[in-house]
Scaffold this active site. Sequence first.
Site, PDB file in Angstrom:
ATOM      1  N   TYR A   1     -40.358 -29.348 -87.931  1.00 34.87           N
ATOM      2  CA  TYR A   1     -41.316 -29.519 -89.030  1.00 34.87           C
ATOM      3  C   TYR A   1     -40.912 -28.691 -90.262  1.00 34.87           C
ATOM      4  O   TYR A   1     -41.550 -28.806 -91.308  1.00 34.87           O
ATOM      5  CB  TYR A   1     -42.746 -29.119 -88.601  1.00 34.87           C
ATOM      6  CG  TYR A   1     -43.297 -29.869 -87.411  1.00 34.87           C
ATOM      7  CD1 TYR A   1     -42.676 -31.019 -86.917  1.00 34.87           C
ATOM      8  CD2 TYR A   1     -44.451 -29.439 -86.760  1.00 34.87           C
ATOM      9  CE1 TYR A   1     -43.183 -31.693 -85.814  1.00 34.87           C
ATOM     10  CE2 TYR A   1     -44.969 -30.127 -85.659  1.00 34.87           C
ATOM     11  CZ  TYR A   1     -44.313 -31.238 -85.184  1.00 34.87           C
ATOM     12  OH  TYR A   1     -44.825 -31.900 -84.097  1.00 34.87           O
TER      13      TYR A   1
ATOM     14  N   ASP B   1     -50.051 -25.524 -84.009  1.00 35.44           N
ATOM     15  CA  ASP B   1     -48.944 -26.268 -83.394  1.00 35.44           C
ATOM     16  C   ASP B   1     -47.868 -26.526 -84.440  1.00 35.44           C
ATOM     17  O   ASP B   1     -48.126 -27.141 -85.470  1.00 35.44           O
ATOM     18  CB  ASP B   1     -49.464 -27.627 -82.882  1.00 35.44           C
ATOM     19  CG  ASP B   1     -48.350 -28.424 -82.218  1.00 35.44           C
ATOM     20  OD1 ASP B   1     -48.055 -28.167 -81.043  1.00 35.44           O
ATOM     21  OD2 ASP B   1     -47.744 -29.291 -82.893  1.00 35.44           O
TER      22      ASP B   1
HETATM   23  N1  LIG Z   1     -44.772 -33.580 -79.981  1.00 32.88           N
HETATM   24  C1  LIG Z   1     -44.545 -34.549 -80.845  1.00 32.88           C
HETATM   25  O1  LIG Z   1     -43.568 -35.310 -80.746  1.00 32.88           O
HETATM   26  C2  LIG Z   1     -45.517 -34.752 -81.981  1.00 32.88           C
HETATM   27  C3  LIG Z   1     -45.493 -35.951 -82.709  1.00 32.88           C
HETATM   28  C4  LIG Z   1     -46.423 -36.109 -83.724  1.00 32.88           C
HETATM   29  C5  LIG Z   1     -47.338 -35.095 -84.005  1.00 32.88           C
HETATM   30  N2  LIG Z   1     -47.317 -33.933 -83.293  1.00 32.88           N
HETATM   31  C6  LIG Z   1     -48.260 -32.812 -83.582  1.00 32.88           C
HETATM   32  O2  LIG Z   1     -49.587 -33.332 -83.547  1.00 32.88           O
HETATM   33  C7  LIG Z   1     -50.223 -33.088 -84.805  1.00 32.88           C
HETATM   34  C8  LIG Z   1     -51.225 -34.177 -85.105  1.00 32.88           C
HETATM   35  O3  LIG Z   1     -50.598 -35.451 -85.210  1.00 32.88           O
HETATM   36  P1  LIG Z   1     -50.424 -36.201 -86.616  1.00 32.88           P
HETATM   37  O4  LIG Z   1     -50.340 -35.210 -87.707  1.00 32.88           O
HETATM   38  O5  LIG Z   1     -49.309 -37.162 -86.474  1.00 32.88           O
HETATM   39  O6  LIG Z   1     -51.742 -37.100 -86.737  1.00 32.88           O
HETATM   40  P2  LIG Z   1     -53.317 -36.855 -86.796  1.00 32.88           P
HETATM   41  O7  LIG Z   1     -53.658 -35.447 -86.627  1.00 32.88           O
HETATM   42  O8  LIG Z   1     -53.910 -37.888 -85.915  1.00 32.88           O
HETATM   43  O9  LIG Z   1     -53.646 -37.301 -88.291  1.00 32.88           O
HETATM   44  C9  LIG Z   1     -53.317 -36.508 -89.390  1.00 32.88           C
HETATM   45  C10 LIG Z   1     -53.611 -37.317 -90.648  1.00 32.88           C
HETATM   46  O10 LIG Z   1     -55.013 -37.608 -90.724  1.00 32.88           O
HETATM   47  C11 LIG Z   1     -55.568 -37.086 -91.927  1.00 32.88           C
HETATM   48  N3  LIG Z   1     -56.840 -36.457 -91.541  1.00 32.88           N
HETATM   49  C12 LIG Z   1     -57.011 -35.273 -90.907  1.00 32.88           C
HETATM   50  N4  LIG Z   1     -58.315 -35.042 -90.670  1.00 32.88           N
HETATM   51  C13 LIG Z   1     -58.979 -36.105 -91.158  1.00 32.88           C
HETATM   52  C14 LIG Z   1     -60.354 -36.438 -91.223  1.00 32.88           C
HETATM   53  N5  LIG Z   1     -61.280 -35.621 -90.737  1.00 32.88           N
HETATM   54  N6  LIG Z   1     -60.701 -37.614 -91.815  1.00 32.88           N
HETATM   55  C15 LIG Z   1     -59.760 -38.435 -92.320  1.00 32.88           C
HETATM   56  N7  LIG Z   1     -58.430 -38.176 -92.291  1.00 32.88           N
HETATM   57  C16 LIG Z   1     -58.048 -37.015 -91.719  1.00 32.88           C
HETATM   58  C17 LIG Z   1     -54.569 -36.078 -92.451  1.00 32.88           C
HETATM   59  O11 LIG Z   1     -54.561 -36.056 -93.847  1.00 32.88           O
HETATM   60  P3  LIG Z   1     -54.935 -34.699 -94.681  1.00 32.88           P
HETATM   61  O12 LIG Z   1     -53.917 -33.662 -94.339  1.00 32.88           O
HETATM   62  O13 LIG Z   1     -54.862 -35.163 -96.111  1.00 32.88           O
HETATM   63  O14 LIG Z   1     -56.329 -34.323 -94.273  1.00 32.88           O
HETATM   64  C18 LIG Z   1     -53.246 -36.640 -91.924  1.00 32.88           C
HETATM   65  O15 LIG Z   1     -52.754 -37.630 -92.798  1.00 32.88           O
HETATM   66  C19 LIG Z   1     -49.041 -33.013 -85.783  1.00 32.88           C
HETATM   67  O16 LIG Z   1     -49.391 -32.478 -87.025  1.00 32.88           O
HETATM   68  C20 LIG Z   1     -48.071 -32.196 -84.970  1.00 32.88           C
HETATM   69  O17 LIG Z   1     -48.430 -30.829 -85.003  1.00 32.88           O
HETATM   70  C21 LIG Z   1     -46.425 -33.758 -82.270  1.00 32.88           C
END
Ligand SMILES: NC(=O)c1ccc[n+]([C@@H]2O[C@H](COP(=O)([O-])OP(=O)(O)OC[C@H]3O[C@@H](n4cnc5c(N)ncnc54)[C@H](OP(=O)(O)O)[C@@H]3O)[C@@H](O)[C@H]2O)c1
Length: 336
Positions: free
Chosen positions: A49, A44
């Site tokens: 980004y 994604d």
């Molecule tokens: N459509 C939209 O408006 C929108 C908005 C926000 C996000 N998104 C998409 O959704 C994806 C996911 O959301 P997000 O990145 O905001 O949040 P998330 O996936 O809930 O959390 C990511 C964070 O958690 C950490 N993490 C990952 N796996 C882990 C684990 N097993 N244990 C502990 N910590 C962990 C990561 O750090 P490390 O990298 O250091 O592991 C990172 O800081 C985004 O990357 C993006 O592609 C879309």
Amino acid sequence: MKHVKLSQTADLMPTLGLGTWQASPEVIESTVYKALDLGYRHIDTAFNYNNEEAIGNAIKKWIDDGKGTRKDLFITTKLPHVGNRASDVKKFLDLQLKRLQMDYVDLYLIHVPFGFHCDAETLTPVVNSNGEYDLDLDTDHVSTWKVMECCQKEGLIRNLGLSNFNEAQIEKIIDESTVKPQVLQVELHAYFQQMDLRKFCSDHDIVVTAYAPLGSPGAKDHFVNKYNYSPDAFPDLLGHPEVNEIAKSHEKTPAQILLRYLVQQSVVVIPKSTSDKRLKENASLYDFELTPYEINKLKKLDRGEDGRIFNFLFWKGVENHPEYPFKFLTLAADTK
Ligand SMILES: NC(=O)c1ccc[n+]([C@@H]2O[C@H](COP(=O)([O-])OP(=O)(O)OC[C@H]3O[C@@H](n4cnc5c(N)ncnc54)[C@H](OP(=O)(O)O)[C@@H]3O)[C@@H](O)[C@H]2O)c1
């Protein structure tokens, strides 16, 4: 459970994808390559980004190295807020395909329902002298969608979807389109379970993708000095005692429990990680099952609207856009 079937095309969308927000191009290129090696088949990304080119490099290398084909992959990207108008869809999509080095994307989403005027040189939003974002008040979802339908006919997009739209906005597109929205990507995690919106999507055969499925622990640092944001908005879902208790009983981690909880309900998850260890951890979701009792316990963690993190108010003035999707948030604040 590893895939969900999309309406209209019957394409299979993997229920696990790799999120890539906040992953710099230097880092994400090797991360995506590693993730593909680990078995991730769904990535994604988004214009905003700033990493589509690096992701394209990783995928090209993985294919050139003979490890798989383009057809094995499910690639999602998004039309940005600065391109949210019919006349800009093709321009952005072409640029994104070029950056991704692909002939088509599997899923193209309108990233947010509102639009900003675009600085033609930097392709970023125009910000007025008072710090407010320059709203494009002419945003018209139906005409934008119709161009996306044409791009699908041309073979540039396989499936069409929306992100951060509310029910009324989705309904309008359903009523006036030929191709109905196939996917909705929204914030969704144990503290913000979006049950009503999910029921609405299920009734309309729309697959839901959960962004921030772990409660976006990394967003706290990103938003630290942003307008209108308090660090209190960020939940520590991974540290929640009940999530930890369930994790212990399955010999799994809290992250695996939070992800499994959603996948088990046919919600697609796209956790972001650039750590080798956590990439592996997040992909290990299909060898255990939560019991109905555990599912019930996790259901109770829902805080409704109080669990929402992403309200976009950090874009100063966005709530004045006619298509700002969460008007009720600002109305509630006005009456306090
Ligand atoms: N459509 C939209 O408006 C929108 C908005 C926000 C996000 N998104 C998409 O959704 C994806 C996911 O959301 P997000 O990145 O905001 O949040 P998330 O996936 O809930 O959390 C990511 C964070 O958690 C950490 N993490 C990952 N796996 C882990 C684990 N097993 N244990 C502990 N910590 C962990 C990561 O750090 P490390 O990298 O250091 O592991 C990172 O800081 C985004 O990357 C993006 O592609 C879309």
